[in-house]
Design a protein around this motif. Structure first.
Motif, PDB file in Angstrom:
ATOM      1  N   ARG A 135       0.846  -1.199   0.000  1.00 23.36           N
ATOM      2  CA  ARG A 135       0.000   0.000   0.000  1.00 23.36           C
ATOM      3  C   ARG A 135       0.879   1.246   0.000  1.00 23.36           C
ATOM      4  O   ARG A 135       1.828   1.342   0.775  1.00 23.36           O
ATOM      5  N   LEU A 136       0.547   2.180  -0.860  1.00 24.31           N
ATOM      6  CA  LEU A 136       1.269   3.443  -0.935  1.00 24.31           C
ATOM      7  C   LEU A 136       0.383   4.559  -0.396  1.00 24.31           C
ATOM      8  O   LEU A 136      -0.850   4.421  -0.356  1.00 24.31           O
ATOM      9  N   PRO A 137       0.989   5.688   0.007  1.00 22.30           N
ATOM     10  CA  PRO A 137       0.175   6.814   0.460  1.00 22.30           C
ATOM     11  C   PRO A 137      -0.863   7.215  -0.584  1.00 22.30           C
ATOM     12  O   PRO A 137      -0.660   7.043  -1.787  1.00 22.30           O
ATOM     13  N   ARG A 138      -1.973   7.741  -0.114  1.00 24.97           N
ATOM     14  CA  ARG A 138      -3.111   8.054  -0.979  1.00 24.97           C
ATOM     15  C   ARG A 138      -2.739   8.941  -2.156  1.00 24.97           C
ATOM     16  O   ARG A 138      -3.262   8.776  -3.276  1.00 24.97           O
ATOM     17  N   ASP A 139      -1.822   9.876  -1.947  1.00 21.25           N
ATOM     18  CA  ASP A 139      -1.479  10.812  -3.017  1.00 21.25           C
ATOM     19  C   ASP A 139      -0.798  10.133  -4.204  1.00 21.25           C
ATOM     20  O   ASP A 139      -0.678  10.733  -5.274  1.00 21.25           O
ATOM     21  N   PHE A 140      -0.345   8.887  -4.034  1.00 20.79           N
ATOM     22  CA  PHE A 140       0.266   8.193  -5.169  1.00 20.79           C
ATOM     23  C   PHE A 140      -0.724   8.023  -6.318  1.00 20.79           C
ATOM     24  O   PHE A 140      -0.337   8.085  -7.488  1.00 20.79           O
ATOM     25  N   ASN A 141      -1.999   7.812  -6.015  1.00 25.50           N
ATOM     26  CA  ASN A 141      -2.991   7.628  -7.075  1.00 25.50           C
ATOM     27  C   ASN A 141      -3.076   8.857  -7.970  1.00 25.50           C
ATOM     28  O   ASN A 141      -3.167   8.734  -9.206  1.00 25.50           O
ATOM     29  N   TYR A 142      -3.038  10.044  -7.358  1.00 24.64           N
ATOM     30  CA  TYR A 142      -3.044  11.277  -8.153  1.00 24.64           C
ATOM     31  C   TYR A 142      -1.742  11.410  -8.938  1.00 24.64           C
ATOM     32  O   TYR A 142      -1.728  11.823 -10.106  1.00 24.64           O
ATOM     33  N   LEU A 143      -0.633  11.056  -8.289  1.00 26.90           N
ATOM     34  CA  LEU A 143       0.679  11.144  -8.934  1.00 26.90           C
ATOM     35  C   LEU A 143       0.717  10.260 -10.180  1.00 26.90           C
ATOM     36  O   LEU A 143       1.144  10.707 -11.249  1.00 26.90           O
ATOM     37  N   ARG A 144       0.298   9.021 -10.049  1.00 30.24           N
ATOM     38  CA  ARG A 144       0.347   8.086 -11.173  1.00 30.24           C
ATOM     39  C   ARG A 144      -0.470   8.602 -12.354  1.00 30.24           C
ATOM     40  O   ARG A 144      -0.017   8.560 -13.497  1.00 30.24           O
ATOM     41  N   GLU A 145      -1.659   9.089 -12.072  1.00 31.83           N
ATOM     42  CA  GLU A 145      -2.526   9.595 -13.148  1.00 31.83           C
ATOM     43  C   GLU A 145      -1.861  10.766 -13.875  1.00 31.83           C
ATOM     44  O   GLU A 145      -1.854  10.825 -15.108  1.00 31.83           O
ATOM     45  N   GLU A 146      -1.290  11.685 -13.115  1.00 26.94           N
ATOM     46  CA  GLU A 146      -0.671  12.860 -13.735  1.00 26.94           C
ATOM     47  C   GLU A 146       0.602  12.495 -14.492  1.00 26.94           C
ATOM     48  O   GLU A 146       0.906  13.088 -15.536  1.00 26.94           O
ATOM     49  N   LEU A 147       1.356  11.522 -13.997  1.00 24.27           N
ATOM     50  CA  LEU A 147       2.573  11.097 -14.693  1.00 24.27           C
ATOM     51  C   LEU A 147       2.255  10.528 -16.073  1.00 24.27           C
ATOM     52  O   LEU A 147       3.064  10.638 -16.995  1.00 24.27           O
ATOM     53  N   LEU A 148       1.088   9.930 -16.210  1.00 33.93           N
ATOM     54  CA  LEU A 148       0.718   9.319 -17.481  1.00 33.93           C
ATOM     55  C   LEU A 148       0.073  10.302 -18.448  1.00 33.93           C
ATOM     56  O   LEU A 148       0.012  10.034 -19.656  1.00 33.93           O
ATOM     57  N   THR A 149      -0.408  11.435 -17.945  1.00 34.35           N
ATOM     58  CA  THR A 149      -1.148  12.364 -18.812  1.00 34.35           C
ATOM     59  C   THR A 149      -0.463  13.718 -18.996  1.00 34.35           C
ATOM     60  O   THR A 149      -0.770  14.423 -19.965  1.00 34.35           O
ATOM     61  N   ALA A 150       0.434  14.099 -18.108  1.00 35.71           N
ATOM     62  CA  ALA A 150       1.087  15.417 -18.203  1.00 35.71           C
ATOM     63  C   ALA A 150       1.961  15.492 -19.448  1.00 35.71           C
ATOM     64  O   ALA A 150       2.500  14.481 -19.921  1.00 35.71           O
ATOM     65  N   ASN A 151       2.101  16.685 -19.957  1.00 35.03           N
ATOM     66  CA  ASN A 151       2.934  16.896 -21.146  1.00 35.03           C
ATOM     67  C   ASN A 151       4.363  17.293 -20.773  1.00 35.03           C
ATOM     68  O   ASN A 151       5.318  16.941 -21.469  1.00 35.03           O
ATOM     69  N   THR A 152       4.509  18.023 -19.664  1.00 33.07           N
ATOM     70  CA  THR A 152       5.833  18.475 -19.223  1.00 33.07           C
ATOM     71  C   THR A 152       6.022  18.145 -17.751  1.00 33.07           C
ATOM     72  O   THR A 152       5.062  18.151 -16.972  1.00 33.07           O
ATOM     73  N   ILE A 153       7.265  17.879 -17.365  1.00 36.12           N
ATOM     74  CA  ILE A 153       7.558  17.527 -15.972  1.00 36.12           C
ATOM     75  C   ILE A 153       8.822  18.243 -15.501  1.00 36.12           C
ATOM     76  O   ILE A 153       9.804  18.335 -16.247  1.00 36.12           O
ATOM     77  N   LEU A 154       8.743  18.788 -14.304  1.00 33.47           N
ATOM     78  CA  LEU A 154       9.886  19.410 -13.633  1.00 33.47           C
ATOM     79  C   LEU A 154      10.252  18.510 -12.464  1.00 33.47           C
ATOM     80  O   LEU A 154       9.404  18.192 -11.627  1.00 33.47           O
ATOM     81  N   LYS A 236       8.549  30.470 -11.353  1.00 31.72           N
ATOM     82  CA  LYS A 236       8.175  30.464 -12.769  1.00 31.72           C
ATOM     83  C   LYS A 236       8.350  29.065 -13.368  1.00 31.72           C
ATOM     84  O   LYS A 236       7.504  28.595 -14.134  1.00 31.72           O
ATOM     85  N   TRP A 237       9.460  28.408 -13.027  1.00 29.57           N
ATOM     86  CA  TRP A 237       9.670  27.031 -13.511  1.00 29.57           C
ATOM     87  C   TRP A 237       8.497  26.146 -13.121  1.00 29.57           C
ATOM     88  O   TRP A 237       7.991  25.360 -13.928  1.00 29.57           O
ATOM     89  N   ILE A 238       8.090  26.248 -11.870  1.00 32.63           N
ATOM     90  CA  ILE A 238       7.017  25.399 -11.352  1.00 32.63           C
ATOM     91  C   ILE A 238       5.715  25.645 -12.114  1.00 32.63           C
ATOM     92  O   ILE A 238       5.013  24.699 -12.500  1.00 32.63           O
ATOM     93  N   LYS A 239       5.416  26.900 -12.364  1.00 30.31           N
ATOM     94  CA  LYS A 239       4.160  27.251 -13.031  1.00 30.31           C
ATOM     95  C   LYS A 239       4.131  26.834 -14.491  1.00 30.31           C
ATOM     96  O   LYS A 239       3.053  26.596 -15.054  1.00 30.31           O
ATOM     97  N   GLU A 240       5.296  26.724 -15.127  1.00 30.18           N
ATOM     98  CA  GLU A 240       5.307  26.432 -16.563  1.00 30.18           C
ATOM     99  C   GLU A 240       5.398  24.932 -16.865  1.00 30.18           C
ATOM    100  O   GLU A 240       5.528  24.544 -18.018  1.00 30.18           O
ATOM    101  N   HIS A 241       5.308  24.080 -15.838  1.00 30.52           N
ATOM    102  CA  HIS A 241       5.300  22.634 -16.048  1.00 30.52           C
ATOM    103  C   HIS A 241       3.981  22.046 -15.557  1.00 30.52           C
ATOM    104  O   HIS A 241       3.402  22.521 -14.577  1.00 30.52           O
ATOM    105  N   ASP A 242       3.542  20.977 -16.217  1.00 32.78           N
ATOM    106  CA  ASP A 242       2.269  20.347 -15.863  1.00 32.78           C
ATOM    107  C   ASP A 242       2.342  19.606 -14.533  1.00 32.78           C
ATOM    108  O   ASP A 242       1.366  19.576 -13.777  1.00 32.78           O
TER     109      ASP A 242
END
Length: 289
Positions: A135-154, A236-242
């Motif tokens: 079992r992973l912390p609850r926020d992992f579910n959101y993380l996994r979804e965003e990792l698969l759909t985001a266009n840019t990552i910082l 600014k870096w943070i805001k310009e990445h998905d």
């Protein structure tokens, strides 16, 4: 909140490092006196990462070594590389919907490599322990979804050796996405700082070979090494990445006030554990909202 335990820890870390480097006693004494003088007069409201920057500037200057952990960083990378094939095989044998979970656990386990809070770490044992977690912390579910759909990552990297597992995480994510990230921005230190990763260590393990990768630098407290984590540039870096990922305690200390960042780390000291409200040694996946 004043980080009283950090003042003691930074002095101990400096002493332990000098002993490891076999610095002569007279220089050890002079260096510790300079560090204590700095800490007596510094702004005590600084965050722990800012305190570390200032202490390490004095430390490097007094011992006359601009990168005292250079050899150790190289060794950490090589030792982690010896472990990576076995981890890749475990991920390969894992169901597709759990591959990112395994790679994330490996990346967080790599955060144990740290010569600040815990110099007596065991990477292999930490990997074994974490990879067994069901079992992973609850926020992992959101993380996994965003990792698969985001266009840019910082991605704020932390330590040498640890980055071998960060690379594996990014490679695993790319293998499961419909298309690669259009931009992967990896943040390294712009100058030496304990065993934190610089561009040199990142290139040495081939992180530049990841598709569409670029590197950005944050400062080590010295001029021309990069912006502070709390600067408008980093904001600014943070805001310009998905999606934004942050590894380790120092990055958490400097970035926790920003929104929409996923923090991946181990609570390696009592103070960090108390701030995060978890037992010491806990695995953390935490989304700032």
């Amino acid at each position: 909140m004043i980080n009283f335990p950090c003042f003691i820890c930074l002095q101990k870390q400096s002493l332990d490092t000098m002993k490891r480097l076999k610095i002569e006693d007279s220089i050890q004494e002079k260096t510790l006196r300079k560090i204590m003088e700095l800490l007596l007069n510094i702004d005590w409201s600084l965050s722990s990462d800012e305190l570390e920057n200032e202490v390490n500037i004095v430390f490097r200057g007094e011992i006359g070594n601009a990168d005292p952990f250079k050899q150790i960083k190289d060794i950490n990378n090589k030792e982690s590389m010896k472990l990576i094939e076995a981890i890749k095989e475990k991920i390969k044998q894992t169901d597709a919907d759990k591959k990112i979970a395994k790679a994330t656990l490996a990346a967080i386990a790599g955060n144990i490599i740290d010569f600040g809070p815990d110099k007596n770490f065991n990477v292999g044992k930490t990997l074994q322990k974490f990879l067994k977690k069901k079992r992973l912390p609850r926020d992992f579910n959101y993380l996994r979804e965003e990792l698969l759909t985001a266009n840019t990552i910082l991605y704020f990297l932390d330590n040498a050796g640890e980055i071998v597992f960060d690379k594996l995480l990014l490679e695993t994510i790319n293998s499961l996405r419909n298309k690669p990230f259009s931009r992967i921005s990896l943040v390294v230190k712009g100058g030496p700082f304990v065993n934190d990763v610089t561009l040199t260590e990142a290139l040495s393990i081939g992180m530049n070979e990841i598709p569409n990768v670029e590197f950005r630098k944050i400062g080590n407290g010295e001029p021309d090494t990069g912006p502070n984590r709390k600067s408008a540039i980093v904001e600014k870096w943070i805001k310009e990445h998905d999606i934004v990922l942050s590894k380790g305690q120092a990055n958490y200390a400097g970035l926790h006030s920003y929104k929409n960042i996923y923090f991946l780390l181990i609570a390696k000291c009592a103070y960090s554990a108390s701030v995060l409200n978890v037992p010491e040694g806990s695995l953390i996946i935490k989304r700032s909202i």
